[in-house]
Design a protein around this motif. Structure first.
Motif, PDB file in Angstrom:
ATOM      1  N   GLN A  84       0.826  -1.207   0.000  1.00 17.78           N
ATOM      2  CA  GLN A  84       0.000   0.000   0.000  1.00 17.78           C
ATOM      3  C   GLN A  84       0.861   1.258   0.000  1.00 17.78           C
ATOM      4  N   SER A  88       0.728   3.943  -2.935  1.00 17.03           N
ATOM      5  CA  SER A  88       0.439   5.335  -2.609  1.00 17.03           C
ATOM      6  C   SER A  88       1.507   6.263  -3.182  1.00 17.03           C
ATOM      7  N   GLU A 237      -4.701   0.409  -6.052  1.00 18.24           N
ATOM      8  CA  GLU A 237      -4.834   0.836  -4.656  1.00 18.24           C
ATOM      9  C   GLU A 237      -6.127   0.317  -4.050  1.00 18.24           C
ATOM     10  N   LEU A 240      -5.772  -3.357  -3.179  1.00 21.31           N
ATOM     11  CA  LEU A 240      -4.985  -3.569  -1.976  1.00 21.31           C
ATOM     12  C   LEU A 240      -5.791  -3.202  -0.719  1.00 21.31           C
ATOM     13  N   THR A 241      -6.634  -2.171  -0.838  1.00 21.31           N
ATOM     14  CA  THR A 241      -7.501  -1.807   0.287  1.00 21.31           C
ATOM     15  C   THR A 241      -8.457  -2.954   0.604  1.00 21.31           C
TER      16      THR A 241
END
Length: 314
Positions: A84, A88, A237, A240-241
């Motif tokens: 993450q 990011s 992203e 992955l969340t």
């Protein structure tokens, strides 16, 4: 009517043997704390005890499975957090690189950083479970590194291939209940566990999307970075969340299962103790009474033997 001396002798020997065995049994109960020493002591209680011990062994195995799974889940979570962070940072680069004020030199610096981040993400994708030594993200093919990076002569990443599969291991944590702690690195089948890096259902394809960003940075194609790379990397992203949330749910289930397994194991321990355990107070009292009876039998037999000898002499 005269009773033969041998009849007295046989009766006394039988009485001595019975009392002696009773003393041995009671002494064993006191020393072991167990009321049941053999199936013949109480067949029903013995069977119940064996059943409870078998159930207890099963609960202990569940506890062991859960402990191993919790360790693996923690390892997966740690890797996900690191991925993450990388995703990011790549998102920040995508936003910054879209500015018209960037020179090609600036974009090249961003490209170098993205290349390094791809290599770092691949190393994370090849992480092992410290407890088992198996690779976390190869699916059930966990004996070899799942990701392989290829580069060109300039060190730029040209591709990252996945050699694992899309299956996951199921761990039994309770009767009829299993849980999958690991996740495949990639899954393009459209079903099953979601892939950590690549999944066709979410549009996630982190490595290829980062490689695309790297190449667009090197070529100065800021339009593609803004219109395509930014959107694609957002999908990564989001994936992955989801993976972090799934991992958290698994860890919650494991914690609940661990509490349940411990509680059931303790309950079974109490059942075994109640069924086979000896009441030490009453057992020691009975032992004392048996020892007294044994001593009385010895004294009584001595008197009888003296009378028998006198009768024989007369």
């Amino acid at each position: 009517m005269r009773i033969a001396t041998s009849a007295y002798t046989n009766t006394m020997l039988n009485e001595f043997s019975m009392l002696k065995q009773q003393q041995v049994n009671l002494q064993n109960q006191v020393s072991t704390g167990l009321r049941i020493q053999a199936p013949s002591d109480d067949p029903t209680a013995m069977q119940n005890t064996l059943d409870d011990l078998s159930s207890q062994a099963t609960q202990q195995q569940y506890s062991s499975n859960i402990s191993t799974a919790q360790s693996q889940a923690n390892s997966v979570y740690s890797v996900l957090q690191s991925l993450q962070t990388i995703a990011s940072r790549v998102g920040e680069i995508t936003t910054s690189a879209g500015s018209v004020t960037n020179s090609q030199s600036d974009l090249n610096k961003y490209a170098t950083e993205v290349t390094s981040l791809i290599q770092e993400a691949a190393q994370l994708g090849n992480s092992k479970d410290p407890a088992t030594g198996q690779y976390l993200f190869g699916g059930t093919d966990s004996g070899q590194p799942p990701f392989t990076v290829t580069t060109d002569a300039n060190g730029n990443v040209t591709g990252v291939t996945y050699s694992g599969n899309s299956s996951v291991n199921q761990t039994q944590i309770a009767d009829g209940t299993t849980v999958a702690v690991d996740a495949p690195g990639a899954n393009t089948s459209g079903s099953g566990a979601y892939g950590i890096i690549t999944d066709s259902r979410t549009g996630a394809d982190l490595f290829n999307h980062m490689i695309s960003l790297q190449n667009n940075l090197l070529s100065g194609n800021t339009s593609a970075i803004t219109s395509t790379d930014s959107k694609n990397l957002q999908s990564d992203e989001d994936n992955l969340t989801y993976q972090v949330a799934y991992n958290g749910n698994v860890q919650t289930r494991l914690t609940t299962a661990a509490t349940s397994a411990t509680s059931q194991s303790n309950s079974l321990t109490n059942l075994v103790s109640n069924a086979s355990g000896a009441d030490l107070v009453s057992t020691m009292t009975e032992l004392s009474q048996t020892q007294t009876a044994y001593q009385a039998a010895l004294e009584s037999s001595a008197s009888l033997m003296q009378l028998s000898i006198l009768n024989y002499i007369q």
